[in-house]
Enzyme design. Sequence first.
Site, PDB file in Angstrom:
ATOM      1  N   ARG A  62      83.735  30.529  30.906  1.00 10.57           N
ATOM      2  CA  ARG A  62      84.549  31.535  31.102  1.00 10.57           C
ATOM      3  C   ARG A  62      84.426  32.333  31.630  1.00 10.57           C
ATOM      4  NH1 ARG A  62      88.182  28.029  29.412  1.00 10.57           N
ATOM      5  NH2 ARG A  62      86.790  28.239  27.082  1.00 10.57           N
ATOM      6  N   THR A  63      82.607  32.986  30.568  1.00 13.48           N
ATOM      7  CA  THR A  63      82.369  33.736  30.322  1.00 13.48           C
ATOM      8  C   THR A  63      81.213  33.750  31.739  1.00 13.48           C
ATOM      9  OG1 THR A  63      82.748  34.804  28.095  1.00 13.48           O
ATOM     10  CG2 THR A  63      81.310  35.753  29.760  1.00 13.48           C
ATOM     11  N   LYS A  91      58.830  27.978  25.935  1.00 14.63           N
ATOM     12  CA  LYS A  91      57.760  27.957  25.712  1.00 14.63           C
ATOM     13  C   LYS A  91      56.944  29.192  24.562  1.00 14.63           C
ATOM     14  CE  LYS A  91      56.674  26.785  30.580  1.00 14.63           C
ATOM     15  NZ  LYS A  91      56.356  27.714  31.932  1.00 14.63           N
ATOM     16  N   HIS A 140      81.920  41.127  21.535  1.00 12.55           N
ATOM     17  CA  HIS A 140      82.483  40.280  23.175  1.00 12.55           C
ATOM     18  C   HIS A 140      83.513  41.443  24.367  1.00 12.55           C
ATOM     19  CE1 HIS A 140      82.778  37.330  26.534  1.00 12.55           C
ATOM     20  NE2 HIS A 140      83.411  36.335  25.647  1.00 12.55           N
TER      21      HIS A 140
HETATM   22  C1  NCD Z   1      85.454  32.940  23.438  1.00 14.59           C
HETATM   23  C2  NCD Z   1      83.686  33.054  22.409  1.00 14.59           C
HETATM   24  O1  NCD Z   1      82.387  33.117  23.846  1.00 14.59           O
HETATM   25  O2  NCD Z   1      83.302  34.064  21.777  1.00 14.59           O
HETATM   26  N1  NCD Z   1      85.300  32.475  24.807  1.00 14.59           N
HETATM   27  C3  NCD Z   1      85.281  33.432  25.755  1.00 14.59           C
HETATM   28  O3  NCD Z   1      84.212  33.944  25.956  1.00 14.59           O
HETATM   29  N2  NCD Z   1      86.001  33.167  26.375  1.00 14.59           N
HETATM   30  C4  NCD Z   1      85.690  32.741  21.621  1.00 14.59           C
HETATM   31  C5  NCD Z   1      85.466  31.314  21.393  1.00 14.59           C
HETATM   32  O4  NCD Z   1      83.956  30.695  21.837  1.00 14.59           O
HETATM   33  O5  NCD Z   1      85.668  30.608  20.390  1.00 14.59           O
END
Ligand code: NCD
Length: 313
Positions: A62-63, A91, A140
Amino acid sequence: MFSGAIQMNFMGRDIVSIEDFSQQEINHILDIAKTMEPLAKTGSDMLKGKILATLFYEPSTRTRLSFEAAMLKLGGANIGFAEPDFASVRKGENLADTIRTVENYADIIALRHSLEGAAKLAAEFSKVPIINGGTGAEEHPTQAFTDLYTIRKEKGRIDGLKVALIGDLRYGRTVHSLAYALALYDIELFLVSPETLRMRKDVISTIKNKIPVTEDANLEAIMPKIDVLYVTRIQKERFPDATEYAKVKGAYKIDLKTLKNARKDMIILHPLPRVDEIASEVDNTPLAKYFQQVHNGIVVRMALLSLVLGAIK
Ligand code: NCD
């Protein structure tokens, strides 16, 4: 000249931690995201000629894809890697050198890394803005903007809500950024997790000074009063020891039975990916908003890109 209005400036800014943003700035980002809704359908050329580099040292669906889709919707272009093994990282190139290289190719960089502090370090070296797409178990921030946008869109407000965060509050980075952000609003927070996955102390001590927080809340007891249930995956990959993971695996599951006493207008969010913590039977209930949350990730990232690149104030 003093105008009475507080100046907000997003152009050229790094998005490393949600703690760098005031409530007023967050509200502005959410307002801009709302104006992106029609553009997410029609597209726009607001960022024509601009390039986003996505440097993803950890898995993502998703991100990364929503950042790239957001850039394309706004007329910009993308470069980057999602397989550091196929880049010069393999490398032995260090992060600072990678950043000092990629800044020559891109106007903005979204970075995901397994190490805490990686986005901050990248921002120190980079001439172009860095957006943190997830650093280790730390933060995040763009997910937190998405979560807040979803809450505001679904509930009409953020203030006055009772929110429960359930799951891996120790290794989950989304809950850390979200907790910091919620603490800027009038929120009552409930934390539900297995003992070994309790919210990390640095986050707790910051938010407890600002809002009422109940640690180790009992989900069944709080279910009838909460407005938002935010579920997270146990972050298997971050456990130092496989036996520790085995002890908590499957420790909680949201299904129709768990939701029996939930408010009819409660919403269930999840940053995804889901493993087994929400039963699929919940997906078709009106409470489930995690796929709407995915959609909201696009408009929020469109807003962030256009603000940081100066296409919008
Ligand atoms: C999350 C992450 O990568 O922290 N996913 C996301 O970006 N929506 C949550 C997860 O990995 O559980």
